[in-house]
Structures are given as structure tokens and as C-alpha cells.
Design a protein around this motif. Structure first.
Motif, short mmCIF file in Angstrom:
data_model
loop_
_atom_site.label_atom_id
_atom_site.label_comp_id
_atom_site.label_asym_id
_atom_site.label_seq_id
_atom_site.Cartn_x
_atom_site.Cartn_y
_atom_site.Cartn_z
N PRO A 13 3.76 -2.59 -13.57
CA PRO A 13 4.10 -2.53 -14.99
C PRO A 13 3.57 -3.74 -15.76
O PRO A 13 3.08 -3.61 -16.88
CB PRO A 13 5.63 -2.50 -14.99
CG PRO A 13 5.99 -1.87 -13.68
CD PRO A 13 4.94 -2.37 -12.71
N LEU A 14 3.61 -4.92 -15.14
CA LEU A 14 3.11 -6.13 -15.80
C LEU A 14 1.60 -6.01 -16.05
O LEU A 14 1.12 -6.37 -17.13
CB LEU A 14 3.42 -7.35 -14.94
CG LEU A 14 3.25 -8.71 -15.60
CD1 LEU A 14 4.19 -8.85 -16.80
CD2 LEU A 14 3.52 -9.82 -14.61
N GLN A 15 0.86 -5.49 -15.08
CA GLN A 15 -0.58 -5.29 -15.26
C GLN A 15 -0.86 -4.29 -16.37
O GLN A 15 -1.76 -4.48 -17.19
CB GLN A 15 -1.22 -4.82 -13.96
CG GLN A 15 -1.29 -5.88 -12.89
CD GLN A 15 -1.74 -5.33 -11.56
OE1 GLN A 15 -1.44 -4.19 -11.19
NE2 GLN A 15 -2.46 -6.16 -10.80
N LEU A 16 -0.10 -3.21 -16.41
CA LEU A 16 -0.28 -2.19 -17.45
C LEU A 16 -0.02 -2.77 -18.84
O LEU A 16 -0.78 -2.50 -19.77
CB LEU A 16 0.65 -1.00 -17.20
CG LEU A 16 0.22 0.00 -16.15
CD1 LEU A 16 1.34 1.00 -15.89
CD2 LEU A 16 -1.05 0.71 -16.58
N ILE A 17 1.04 -3.55 -18.96
CA ILE A 17 1.37 -4.15 -20.26
C ILE A 17 0.26 -5.09 -20.70
O ILE A 17 -0.22 -5.02 -21.83
CB ILE A 17 2.74 -4.87 -20.20
CG1 ILE A 17 3.86 -3.84 -20.05
CG2 ILE A 17 2.95 -5.76 -21.43
CD1 ILE A 17 5.21 -4.45 -19.71
N CYS A 18 -0.16 -5.95 -19.79
CA CYS A 18 -1.22 -6.92 -20.13
C CYS A 18 -2.50 -6.20 -20.51
O CYS A 18 -3.12 -6.52 -21.53
CB CYS A 18 -1.44 -7.87 -18.95
SG CYS A 18 -2.56 -9.22 -19.33
N ALA A 20 -2.89 -3.12 -21.58
CA ALA A 20 -2.72 -2.37 -22.83
C ALA A 20 -2.79 -3.29 -24.04
O ALA A 20 -3.44 -2.96 -25.04
CB ALA A 20 -1.38 -1.62 -22.80
N LEU A 21 -2.15 -4.45 -23.96
CA LEU A 21 -2.19 -5.40 -25.08
C LEU A 21 -3.60 -5.93 -25.32
O LEU A 21 -4.01 -6.12 -26.46
CB LEU A 21 -1.22 -6.56 -24.83
CG LEU A 21 0.27 -6.21 -24.83
CD1 LEU A 21 1.11 -7.42 -24.44
CD2 LEU A 21 0.70 -5.66 -26.17
N GLY A 25 -6.21 -3.68 -29.20
CA GLY A 25 -6.78 -4.24 -30.42
C GLY A 25 -5.85 -4.17 -31.60
O GLY A 25 -6.26 -4.36 -32.74
N ARG A 26 -4.61 -3.88 -31.35
CA ARG A 26 -3.58 -3.80 -32.40
C ARG A 26 -2.24 -4.08 -31.74
O ARG A 26 -2.10 -3.94 -30.52
CB ARG A 26 -3.57 -2.43 -33.05
CG ARG A 26 -3.18 -1.30 -32.10
CD ARG A 26 -3.06 0.05 -32.80
NE ARG A 26 -2.79 1.11 -31.86
CZ ARG A 26 -1.59 1.46 -31.41
NH1 ARG A 26 -0.51 0.81 -31.83
NH2 ARG A 26 -1.44 2.45 -30.55
N PRO A 27 -1.22 -4.46 -32.51
CA PRO A 27 0.10 -4.66 -31.91
C PRO A 27 0.65 -3.33 -31.37
O PRO A 27 0.49 -2.28 -32.00
CB PRO A 27 0.95 -5.16 -33.08
CG PRO A 27 -0.03 -5.71 -34.07
CD PRO A 27 -1.26 -4.87 -33.91
N LEU A 28 1.27 -3.39 -30.21
CA LEU A 28 1.87 -2.20 -29.59
C LEU A 28 3.39 -2.33 -29.62
O LEU A 28 3.95 -3.35 -29.23
CB LEU A 28 1.40 -2.05 -28.14
CG LEU A 28 -0.08 -1.78 -27.94
CD1 LEU A 28 -0.43 -1.75 -26.46
CD2 LEU A 28 -0.49 -0.48 -28.62
#
Length: 182
Positions: A13-18, A20-21, A25-28
Motif C-alpha cells: 500500500p505504501l508503494q502504491l500511494i507513493c 500514485a502521488l 500530477g495533481r493532488p489525490l
């Protein structure tokens, strides 16, 4: 670096979040991140907070802006990154530079004297065109003094959206007056 062979492990999950952010290119929004991880919003928030603690060692930071999370480079690193950041946009080419570029594109390889004769004026914009890597010296003429021959570059094709020089619009009977003055 070699390509990894075999099965790819499931991202955390930490890898996915990083990732994705970084990629978005925009706030999620937290809900978007939770949807990616399959975790609750509370658990996802804890992951984002964990990520915030680990990012400084990588030269990054995460912040909550505009209702979502985003990655950014801390301002104190900006001066050190200046050499690799994109340069400011160049000003548009002058009319004279465009005329010289058109003569080269249609008549290459061509000498400075030929450019000046076709234009009826100076070929001084050659320097600018070379600095912008739109034209280059492609050889020497057999004429007296062996003047430099100029031609366009791959960057010229890219900048003008052409696959090849054959895509240039046709000239009526080699008449540059319409092209240069119109």
C-alpha cells in the motif's frame, strides 16, 4: 540496471500511494488513495503519514493541498536542482529567422551567400537558428572558398511536427516570395 525476470511481487500500500502521488500530477483525495490500496481511509491516512516521515531522506515531501495529497520538492532543494530543471521558454523566432529557416528547409544544402541572395538580405539569423539546434553545418560547397553548407536538423522536424522534409508544403515554381512575405 537489468530487467527483472520472473513474477513481479504485489506492491505494498505504501508503494502504491507513493507511486500514485508521483504519477498523478495533481493532488489525490484520501478516498482515491484508499481505493487504490484497498484500505480504509483511516488506514490509508496512517500510510500517508508514514510516507511523509520517510520522504525527506529521498529529497521529497507530501502535503495536503486543495483537498488532496501531493508530492513536492522542498523549496530549499530548488537552487541545487536549477541545473537540471527545464530552461525558460525561448522567445519566438523573428521574421528574419523564419525566412532564413524557410530558405534552408526548402533549398538545403545551401550556403550563406545563397540564403542572402534568395532573401535579399542578411543571413545573420543563422547564429540563432544554430543555437536553437534547428539548423547545422552539413558540409562544404565545392565553390571558391568552400563555403559552409547548411541544412535542417532532427530537432527542426520535431519542433515543426514533421515526420520528414517531404511533408513541407509545396512551393509554386520555387517562388519564395509567397513563402517569405506571406
Amino acid at each position: 540496471m537489468s530487467a527483472q525476470s520472473g513474477p513481479v511481487s504485489e506492491p505494498t500500500p505504501l508503494q502504491l500511494i507513493c507511486a500514485a502521488l508521483l504519477a498523478a500530477g495533481r493532488p489525490l483525495r484520501l478516498g482515491e488513495l484508499a481505493g487504490l490500496t484497498g484500505l480504509s481511509e483511516d488506514a490509508t491516512l496512517r500510510m500517508v503519514q508514514e510516507l511523509q516521515g520517510r520522504l525527506p531522506e529521498l529529497g521529497l515531501a507530501a502535503e495536503l493541498v486543495a483537498g488532496g495529497w501531493r508530492l513536492y520538492v522542498p523549496p530549499e532543494l530548488g537552487p541545487r536542482l536549477a541545473p537540471v530543471l527545464a530552461p525558460p521558454a525561448l522567445p519566438p523566432l523573428s521574421q528574419a529567422a523564419l525566412e532564413v529557416l524557410a530558405v534552408i528547409a526548402y533549398r538545403q544544402p545551401v550556403t550563406r551567400a545563397e540564403i542572402e541572395a534568395m532573401r535579399g538580405g542578411s543571413a545573420s539569423p543563422l547564429v540563432t537558428l544554430q543555437e536553437r539546434e534547428l539548423v547545422k553545418a552539413v558540409g562544404r560547397s565545392d565553390a571558391v572558398g568552400q563555403p559552409i553548407l547548411y541544412g535542417t536538423t532532427q530537432k527542426f522536424l520535431v519542433e515543426f511536427g514533421l515526420a520528414a522534409l517531404e511533408e513541407l508544403p509545396p512551393l509554386e515554381g520555387n517562388d519564395f516570395s509567397e513563402l517569405l512575405r506571406g
